[in-house]
Design a protein around this motif. Structure first.
Motif, short mmCIF file in Angstrom:
data_model
loop_
_atom_site.label_atom_id
_atom_site.label_comp_id
_atom_site.label_asym_id
_atom_site.label_seq_id
_atom_site.Cartn_x
_atom_site.Cartn_y
_atom_site.Cartn_z
N SER A 162 0.87 -1.17 0.00
CA SER A 162 0.00 0.00 0.00
C SER A 162 0.91 1.23 0.00
O SER A 162 2.04 1.15 0.50
N PRO A 163 0.48 2.37 -0.55
CA PRO A 163 -0.86 2.68 -1.04
C PRO A 163 -1.07 2.34 -2.51
O PRO A 163 -0.12 2.25 -3.28
N MET A 164 -2.34 2.16 -2.89
CA MET A 164 -2.72 1.95 -4.28
C MET A 164 -2.98 3.31 -4.91
O MET A 164 -3.83 4.06 -4.43
N LEU A 165 -2.26 3.61 -5.97
CA LEU A 165 -2.32 4.94 -6.58
C LEU A 165 -2.92 4.91 -7.98
O LEU A 165 -2.70 5.83 -8.77
N ASP A 166 -3.70 3.88 -8.26
CA ASP A 166 -4.34 3.78 -9.57
C ASP A 166 -5.46 4.80 -9.71
O ASP A 166 -6.36 4.85 -8.86
N ILE A 167 -5.42 5.59 -10.76
CA ILE A 167 -6.52 6.49 -11.08
C ILE A 167 -7.70 5.63 -11.56
O ILE A 167 -7.55 4.81 -12.46
N ALA A 168 -8.86 5.81 -10.91
CA ALA A 168 -10.02 4.96 -11.20
C ALA A 168 -11.19 5.83 -11.63
O ALA A 168 -11.72 6.61 -10.84
N ARG A 169 -11.58 5.69 -12.88
CA ARG A 169 -12.68 6.47 -13.43
C ARG A 169 -13.94 5.62 -13.63
O ARG A 169 -14.91 6.11 -14.21
N ALA B 175 1.75 0.17 -13.86
CA ALA B 175 0.93 1.37 -13.86
C ALA B 175 -0.29 1.14 -14.77
O ALA B 175 -0.29 0.28 -15.64
N GLY B 176 -1.34 1.95 -14.50
CA GLY B 176 -2.51 1.97 -15.37
C GLY B 176 -3.57 0.94 -15.08
O GLY B 176 -4.54 0.82 -15.83
N TYR B 177 -3.43 0.21 -13.98
CA TYR B 177 -4.37 -0.88 -13.66
C TYR B 177 -5.81 -0.38 -13.53
O TYR B 177 -6.76 -1.09 -13.88
N GLY B 178 -5.99 0.85 -13.04
CA GLY B 178 -7.33 1.38 -12.84
C GLY B 178 -8.10 1.65 -14.12
O GLY B 178 -9.30 1.94 -14.07
N ALA B 179 -7.43 1.55 -15.25
CA ALA B 179 -8.09 1.80 -16.54
C ALA B 179 -8.60 0.52 -17.18
O ALA B 179 -8.85 0.49 -18.40
N ALA B 180 -8.79 -0.52 -16.39
CA ALA B 180 -9.27 -1.80 -16.93
C ALA B 180 -10.56 -1.61 -17.72
O ALA B 180 -11.51 -1.01 -17.23
N GLU B 181 -10.59 -2.11 -18.94
CA GLU B 181 -11.75 -1.92 -19.82
C GLU B 181 -13.01 -2.49 -19.19
O GLU B 181 -13.02 -3.60 -18.65
N GLY B 182 -14.09 -1.71 -19.26
CA GLY B 182 -15.38 -2.15 -18.75
C GLY B 182 -15.43 -2.26 -17.23
O GLY B 182 -16.39 -2.79 -16.68
N GLY B 183 -14.38 -1.77 -16.54
CA GLY B 183 -14.35 -1.91 -15.10
C GLY B 183 -14.19 -3.35 -14.65
O GLY B 183 -14.43 -3.67 -13.48
N ARG B 184 -13.76 -4.23 -15.52
CA ARG B 184 -13.62 -5.65 -15.21
C ARG B 184 -12.20 -5.93 -14.76
O ARG B 184 -11.25 -5.70 -15.52
N ASP B 185 -12.07 -6.39 -13.53
CA ASP B 185 -10.75 -6.55 -12.93
C ASP B 185 -9.85 -7.44 -13.78
O ASP B 185 -10.31 -8.39 -14.42
N PRO C 276 -22.16 8.64 -11.04
CA PRO C 276 -22.99 8.65 -12.25
C PRO C 276 -24.46 8.44 -11.92
O PRO C 276 -24.81 7.92 -10.86
N ARG C 277 -25.32 8.84 -12.84
CA ARG C 277 -26.75 8.57 -12.68
C ARG C 277 -27.06 7.10 -12.97
O ARG C 277 -27.87 6.48 -12.28
N THR C 278 -26.42 6.57 -13.98
CA THR C 278 -26.62 5.17 -14.36
C THR C 278 -25.26 4.58 -14.74
O THR C 278 -24.32 5.31 -15.09
N ALA C 279 -25.17 3.27 -14.70
CA ALA C 279 -23.94 2.62 -15.10
C ALA C 279 -23.64 2.85 -16.58
O ALA C 279 -22.48 2.79 -17.00
N GLY C 280 -24.68 3.14 -17.36
CA GLY C 280 -24.48 3.38 -18.78
C GLY C 280 -23.72 4.65 -19.09
O GLY C 280 -23.24 4.83 -20.21
N GLN C 281 -23.59 5.57 -18.12
CA GLN C 281 -22.81 6.79 -18.34
C GLN C 281 -21.31 6.57 -18.17
O GLN C 281 -20.52 7.45 -18.54
N ILE C 282 -20.93 5.45 -17.62
CA ILE C 282 -19.53 5.20 -17.27
C ILE C 282 -18.73 4.87 -18.54
O ILE C 282 -19.22 4.13 -19.39
N PRO C 283 -17.48 5.36 -18.67
CA PRO C 283 -16.75 6.16 -17.69
C PRO C 283 -17.19 7.62 -17.71
O PRO C 283 -17.40 8.21 -18.77
#
Length: 738
Positions: A143-150, A198-208, A560-567
């Motif tokens: 720790s710490p985890m410094l991944d930018i997560a959108r 680096a860049g782990y937080g940018a996983a496509e579709g939010g899928r780990d 977000p209002r809905t998951a469809g707005q993500i990212p």
């Protein structure tokens, strides 16, 4: 004394190393002396990190120099004694553990700590974690985890500090300082491990563990700055990420590990892989087999192999065949040994076996955790229902009202839920408040509505209702991605049942991520949101509900209002056709309309273009007014500092704390620039009726970015800035850089 925080403030910190130059020279001499005595097998053993198998035999034969997930002090000492007294060279072990938001005393999850916008408090929390964990023999935390997560669908958004590079950089550096203290040799210090590089937080579709698509400029401008700030703050170790960038997995990426980390940033610490990330390079299709993965990883600069057994199984053969020079292995071992010397393990390898019991859940630790939980709470809605100043009969319901385990959140391996105070317990302690409790649902995913009628009837008899909603701990964190972010199970139905009682309804949500709660806002008069608040969360919630404390947390990530707005994130680039606010939505489109009737801008027909709650948002029991922002002059040179001022006034009836935020927009650049970027923030506490001038000192250098040619520089031109309480408000002003 108040302090404003920014990325440049982090880079300007003094004392970036753990030891002074003289001490470092002595350590280097000791490292070289020891290295000269080591066989190749002993060197390879220092690069092997494990938590399973016959640990005693691995240590005795020098086949592992570091262990993790051993937290019993007696066992730590037993294994350490084997390493020091029974192995040939007596090199001490390094014991690691995932100490993510506390060890025994749990603080809010990191996303909750980010909501405090209080790095000094976050640093204190990391110090508490270090004191408790080191008492058990742990001297290294992942720790710490410094991944930018959108993307809140990504479960590990819980473990980081949100979507903003500035906030993440400041919080990450604070955690490093807290873990490591002023001197790594202090037995209470933990070597920090900044992850995931680096860049782990940018996983496509939010899928780990998913692939990422990060252009080089975006990597440099958004994803790397927090890591650089943590390196400047003296982080002892770095962990490579699971993902690949442009086809190259981080664990085998020499551009990341050599060119950027070592050469550009001059990092002199140790690099460790994530769990089996060497082996996963085979699944990526980047390595033919584990042997090939070991070769690529060690040559790229990954020095310790965590649980792949690639180095222990293949590194000798790779050296003997000439595919890996032994000098590369030597460099890796140097970094491992240097860390052990810096930690003072050669002088003090053992731990006082009674110390952990004396330090865990110490009153001062609990007090700091409670303060963090208080500051992390975000008031998202309040139509006058809070605080509960006139309520005497209160109905408490909901699956998170008395769920100690779930309140603690993800990564809480070492906490005893018996020490966790739940909201129900804390509210029952409030003098003059009569509590009725109807669970409503057994757990957050429960779909049964069997108790809803009972909840409605009990609500009619009460003065007000508090409904505790959210996520179980297991629903967020690593490997817990979601595609649907609504409240799970029948929780929305429970809230509606409470609303049917006709009394004021307060929703308290405890979760590991932003949930899509727009549909639930109509069924509550107030909504308090906490990212799993930890051991003392119930006490903090009781104080906030009853008015003994005033909410001041801010959203560290867009809701977000809905998951469809993500990212969806605030610091996005503009488009050629940005939404302007007069777009026609789905239900407003006339029948047989022409093709362009909704307008040709960037928005969704069914949810518009704005989030439910923007980054940096949060209400209080009082109100604040911002004067027009101003700077000391209109034009600045590249070496100068911009002084920005704004008058903040408490226009309400009680004292409160506001997080004042400075945003800047570069109006024209060699590449498209974000519509806003956070450049500084300050927590300001004002009494009712009090006003204060808030001042930010922004070095022009902080306006630099990696432009068209990937060179980092400040580009001259006009800039717009705001001083406001969130990323979506404020009156703009401008300055120029020549």
């Amino acid at each position: 004394m108040k302090r404003t925080f920014s990325f440049v403030w982090i880079l300007a910190l003094l004392g970036l190393g753990s030891c002074n130059h003289s001490a470092e020279s002595k350590i280097d001499r000791r490292v070289e002396t020891l290295l000269a005595e080591m066989t190749l097998d002993e060197k390879i053993g220092q690069l092997n990190l494990v938590d399973s198998g016959d640990l005693e035999e691995l240590v005795r034969t020098g086949k592992s120099g570091a262990l993790f997930n051993v937290v019993d002090p007696a066992r730590v000492n037993r294994l350490q004694r084997i390493a020091v007294e029974e192995s040939r060279l007596g090199i001490p072990l390094l014991f690691g553990r995932d100490v993510i938001h506390g060890f025994h005393t749990l603080f809010p999850i990191p996303l909750g700590q980010a909501a405090t916008f209080d790095p000094q408090l976050v640093e204190q929390g990391a110090r508490v974690a270090a004191v408790e964990a080191s008492a058990a023999g742990v001297r290294w935390t992942f720790s710490p985890m410094l991944d930018i997560a959108r993307d809140p669908r990504w479960g590990r958004i819980a473990e980081g500090y949100g979507e903003d590079p500035c906030l993440t950089a400041v919080m990450g550096a604070a955690m490093v300082r807290g873990y490591q203290g002023g001197d790594l040799r202090n037995p209470t210090s933990l070597a920090a491990c900044i992850k995931h590089f680096a860049g782990y937080g940018a996983a496509e579709g939010g899928r780990d563990y998913n692939t990422t698509k990060i252009p080089a400029r975006e990597l440099r401008n958004f994803y790397l700055p927090p890591f650089e700030a943590a390196v400047r703050a003296g982080a002892a170790t770095v962990m490579t990420s699971f993902n690949e960038i442009d086809g190259v997995p981080s664990t085998g990426n020499p551009e990341l590990l050599h060119e950027i980390l070592r050469e550009e940033w001059q990092f002199d610490g140790m690099v460790v892989s994530d769990w089996n990330s060497l082996g996963e390079m085979v699944a990526h299709g980047f390595a033919a087999d584990k042997r090939d993965a070991a070769r690529k990883a060690i040559l790229a600069g990954t020095e310790i192999d965590m649980m792949t057994f690639g180095y222990s199984g293949h590194l000798r053969e790779l050296v003997e065949s000439g595919e890996v020079p032994e000098s590369v292995v030597d460099d890796a071992v140097r970094h491992v040994l240097r860390l052990k010397f810096r930690l003072g393990l050669f002088e003090n390898p053992y731990v006082d076996e009674g110390l952990s019991a004396r330090t865990s859940y110490a009153p001062e630790h609990l007090a700091t955790a409670k303060r963090c939980a208080l500051e992390s709470a975000i008031l998202l809605k309040n139509d006058g229902a809070l605080p509960l100043s006139r309520v005497r009969n209160l109905l408490v319901t909901g699956p998170l009202a008395d769920a100690a385990h779930d309140q603690n959140g993800t990564w809480s391996f070492d906490a005893d839920p018996g020490h966790t105070v739940t909201p129900l317990t804390a509210l029952r302690r409030v003098e003059g408040l009569h509590i009725s409790y109807v669970p409503g649902l057994k757990y957050s995913r429960d779909r049964s509505s069997a108790e809803f009628a009972h909840v409605t009837a009990a609500a009619r008899r009460a003065d007000a209702v508090v409904v505790f909603l959210g996520e179980e701990a297991i629903l967020s964190g690593e490997a817990h991605s979601l595609s649907d972010l609504h409240l799970a199970g029948a929780q929305s139905g429970l809230l509606a049942a409470a609303r049917a009682g006709g009394k004021p309804v307060i929703a308290v949500v405890m979760a590991g991520r932003p949930l899509t709660i727009e549909r639930d806002l109509a069924n509550c008069d107030a909504l308090l949101y906490l990212f799993h608040p930890g051991t003392t969360g119930g006490e903090a919630i009781a104080d906030l509900l009853t008015g003994r404390a005033v909410p001041g947390g801010k959203t560290p990530v867009t809701f977000p209002r809905t998951a469809g707005q993500i990212p969806m994130y605030y610091n996005h680039n503009n488009t050629g056709r940005p939404a302007v606010g007069n777009e026609i939505l789905l239900d407003e489109i006339p029948l047989r309309a022409g093709q362009t009737s909704p307008g040709c801008t960037s928005f969704y027909l069914d949810s518009g273009w704005e989030p439910l709650f923007p980054f940096g948002y949060g209400l209080s029991y009082t109100t604040f007014a911002y004067g027009a922002p101003r700077c000391d002059r209109e034009t600045y040179g590249p070496e100068e500092t911009i002084v920005v001022e704004c008058t903040l006034s408490n226009t309400g009836r009680c004292a409160g704390t506001e997080v004042v935020q400075l945003y800047v927009q570069d109006l024209t650049g060699s590449i498209a620039r974000p519509v806003k970027e956070l450049k500084g923030f300050e927590r300001v506490t004002l009494d009712a009726g009090e006003s204060r001038t808030v001042t930010f000192r922004l070095p022009v250098e902080e306006l630099a970015f990696h432009g068209f040619d990937l060179t980092r520089r400040v580009e001259p031109g006009r800039f717009r800035f705001w001083v406001a309480g969130d990323s979506a408000s404020g009156t703009p002003a401008e300055f120029e850089v020549r």
